[in-house]
Write a protein that holds these residues in place. Sequence first.
Motif, PDB file in Angstrom:
ATOM      1  N   ARG A  11       0.826  -1.210   0.000  1.00 36.49           N
ATOM      2  CA  ARG A  11       0.000   0.000   0.000  1.00 36.49           C
ATOM      3  C   ARG A  11       0.857   1.256   0.000  1.00 36.49           C
ATOM      4  N   SER A  12       1.954   1.237   0.750  1.00 34.28           N
ATOM      5  CA  SER A  12       2.825   2.420   0.755  1.00 34.28           C
ATOM      6  C   SER A  12       3.436   2.659  -0.616  1.00 34.28           C
ATOM      7  N   ARG A  13       3.822   1.592  -1.307  1.00 37.40           N
ATOM      8  CA  ARG A  13       4.359   1.755  -2.654  1.00 37.40           C
ATOM      9  C   ARG A  13       3.277   2.181  -3.645  1.00 37.40           C
ATOM     10  N   ALA A  14       2.046   1.689  -3.437  1.00 38.94           N
ATOM     11  CA  ALA A  14       0.946   2.128  -4.295  1.00 38.94           C
ATOM     12  C   ALA A  14       0.688   3.618  -4.119  1.00 38.94           C
ATOM     13  N   LEU A  15       0.774   4.099  -2.885  1.00 42.63           N
ATOM     14  CA  LEU A  15       0.609   5.535  -2.650  1.00 42.63           C
ATOM     15  C   LEU A  15       1.724   6.337  -3.307  1.00 42.63           C
ATOM     16  N   ALA A  16       2.940   5.777  -3.339  1.00 43.25           N
ATOM     17  CA  ALA A  16       4.040   6.454  -4.017  1.00 43.25           C
ATOM     18  C   ALA A  16       3.762   6.578  -5.515  1.00 43.25           C
ATOM     19  N   ASP A 195      -6.208   1.646  -3.220  1.00 39.98           N
ATOM     20  CA  ASP A 195      -4.960   2.290  -3.621  1.00 39.98           C
ATOM     21  C   ASP A 195      -4.138   1.389  -4.539  1.00 39.98           C
ATOM     22  N   ILE A 196      -4.052   0.097  -4.202  1.00 43.04           N
ATOM     23  CA  ILE A 196      -3.293  -0.831  -5.048  1.00 43.04           C
ATOM     24  C   ILE A 196      -3.963  -0.985  -6.397  1.00 43.04           C
ATOM     25  N   ALA A 197      -5.285  -1.093  -6.420  1.00 39.28           N
ATOM     26  CA  ALA A 197      -5.994  -1.220  -7.691  1.00 39.28           C
ATOM     27  C   ALA A 197      -5.805   0.025  -8.550  1.00 39.28           C
ATOM     28  N   ALA A 198      -5.863   1.225  -7.945  1.00 35.40           N
ATOM     29  CA  ALA A 198      -5.678   2.456  -8.717  1.00 35.40           C
ATOM     30  C   ALA A 198      -4.259   2.559  -9.256  1.00 35.40           C
ATOM     31  N   ALA A 199      -3.268   2.186  -8.441  1.00 32.94           N
ATOM     32  CA  ALA A 199      -1.881   2.233  -8.918  1.00 32.94           C
ATOM     33  C   ALA A 199      -1.660   1.269 -10.068  1.00 32.94           C
ATOM     34  N   HIS A 243       8.761   1.792  -7.626  1.00 36.50           N
ATOM     35  CA  HIS A 243       7.650   1.682  -6.679  1.00 36.50           C
ATOM     36  C   HIS A 243       6.664   0.595  -7.108  1.00 36.50           C
ATOM     37  N   ALA A 244       6.391   0.492  -8.416  1.00 33.27           N
ATOM     38  CA  ALA A 244       5.457  -0.533  -8.885  1.00 33.27           C
ATOM     39  C   ALA A 244       6.017  -1.931  -8.658  1.00 33.27           C
ATOM     40  N   GLY A 245       7.324  -2.114  -8.907  1.00 28.23           N
ATOM     41  CA  GLY A 245       7.924  -3.421  -8.675  1.00 28.23           C
ATOM     42  C   GLY A 245       7.890  -3.825  -7.210  1.00 28.23           C
ATOM     43  N   LEU A 246       8.197  -2.872  -6.318  1.00 29.34           N
ATOM     44  CA  LEU A 246       8.140  -3.185  -4.889  1.00 29.34           C
ATOM     45  C   LEU A 246       6.706  -3.394  -4.419  1.00 29.34           C
TER      46      LEU A 246
END
Length: 595
Positions: A11-16, A195-199, A243-246
Amino acid sequence: MGVEAGAQAARSRALAVLRIRSRALAVALLPAAVAVILLAGGSTDHLVGPFWHAARWVLTPLAVLVLLAAGAIALVVARARPAVSPTVPIAEEAAPDLYRMVRDLADRLDVPAPSAIALTPDCDSWLEDRTHPAHGPPPPEHRDEIAGARAGHRRATAAPVLVIGSPFLWWMRVGELRAVLAPVVAGTGPSAHPDIAAARRFVRGLDAAVAVASTPGRCPLTRAVCAGVGWVARLLLRSCREHAGLMERGVAAAAAERAQAVDYGLRIVAQEQVGLAYAGWDRLLTRVALPAWRMGRWPSRLDAGVVAALTELSRRDRLAEGFASRLGERPACDLLEEPGTVDEAASLLAARLFHGGPAEPGRDWSPVDWDEYPEEVVDRKWRTDAARLHRVLDTLGVSRPADRTTPTPDGPTLSRILDHLSAADMTGLAPAAPENEPAPDSESRTGGADGNTIDAEGEAENERAATLAAALTTELAREEREEAAATPTERTAAAPDPTPWDDTTLPLFPLQPPRTARELLTDHVTAMVCCAAMDTAGATPGLDWLDGPSLLVNGERAADLTPRILSLVEDGDPAPLRTWLRKSGIRPEKPVRLV
């Protein structure tokens, strides 16, 4: 604890990733905001004077242009169709037991169930988001998807599609398949987070925009616009790549941690079957299916062939002992209502992906059963290659030997090939040397005292074999060009193919690199030897599940034929092959039947 840690990291990476999207939006709106301030200041007599007047004239058109460009890029990113893996969709009516097993597995993991199930002709399984409007219409409101009664409590967005490797269904047992799918199905939990789905949607949109911008065949103005769109999309992709890979790594870690509570011990055993299935599937495609595809035939039961290939492997390899005993348990393909129909669809898709065959069977692209494979594929392949070899020899002006004691045969013979590639026939008979002296070229043949090898006969053989191999390559390329030229006409006459994935670059996954000229020559000489064995010694074509087409002499596989043919092709030495022909009762001077 591990599940929460992985989910929080994702989730933190998705927010990034979403922050990068917000910054891009802010950069696009910044000129417009400045222009609004300048216009508002001028209307209220606060920002007056020549400087502010010039700034308004410059920034207002610039802001409009930036907004138009940002709107165009956003439209392309939103409307571009993300990449979709080629699969065979499985409706719930066609596999109610499989859907029930996946639904129960999702309940045990306490995650949303996948929205649908599809099969892929590969040894892998994953979740795939197909909620983009370009991927097809949404399911009807009244239809109960795999989510079952819980669908009314979920978000309106459909869950990902579960893609299962078709070889798993035929080789694995039901319990093993459930254990292997547990960490995959567990991935629907983190995927449901907004958040993950939007990213993920943002990253897939950028990737699709890059693909749209790279499409050839556009006018100069459209190419310029697409170049700008592609540059911006690639810049944003580079910014959020890490960020997407992590994020995906965190999702996988959370799913694996959650799945440990389900069939953990059985999953360790099932992972061994995954590696074994991959080895058998790769061997079946490269050694068995590929020769048939090149002949315009596609095996219609590839997944069933995996079971036969791995069973054969268990008999040959001591490391695979014990695997055959699993065959007494219920296979996972029993979860399908019509396994044969599904296997045929997956086999056709495999031929299309790995070889580039048509989407539908036709006159020059027909299925073949395993029982018909030796006669329909192996025999035809050998006789077609042998006919091509003699046709090339005719083109090169290679005549049949005239120094035979027997009358010259009317048809093509194996002797013609042996004599043409033999080193002795190329250089002529060497003059007899004195009894106590070495032959003039003996030192060159053995390398001499200093170890240098200068083999005149080898050079002559290489030149003649290379000439024949190059001519075979040219002839085969000409045939492929003629076939490719006829293919577009047939495809335009047929109905359009409604595939949701790009099929203009088939094959997507070529199995092997193009054969070299020497490999082509070896294959054609082997085909001629097999034709002579079938027509003069009663040999039969056969199918080896691990090695592909094979020659059966007196009911036994001729496993020692290849090194003897290589000795002829590479060294110009026909003696090992002639010895084998004589022991097998094969007469190379007799004509053979070609296609």
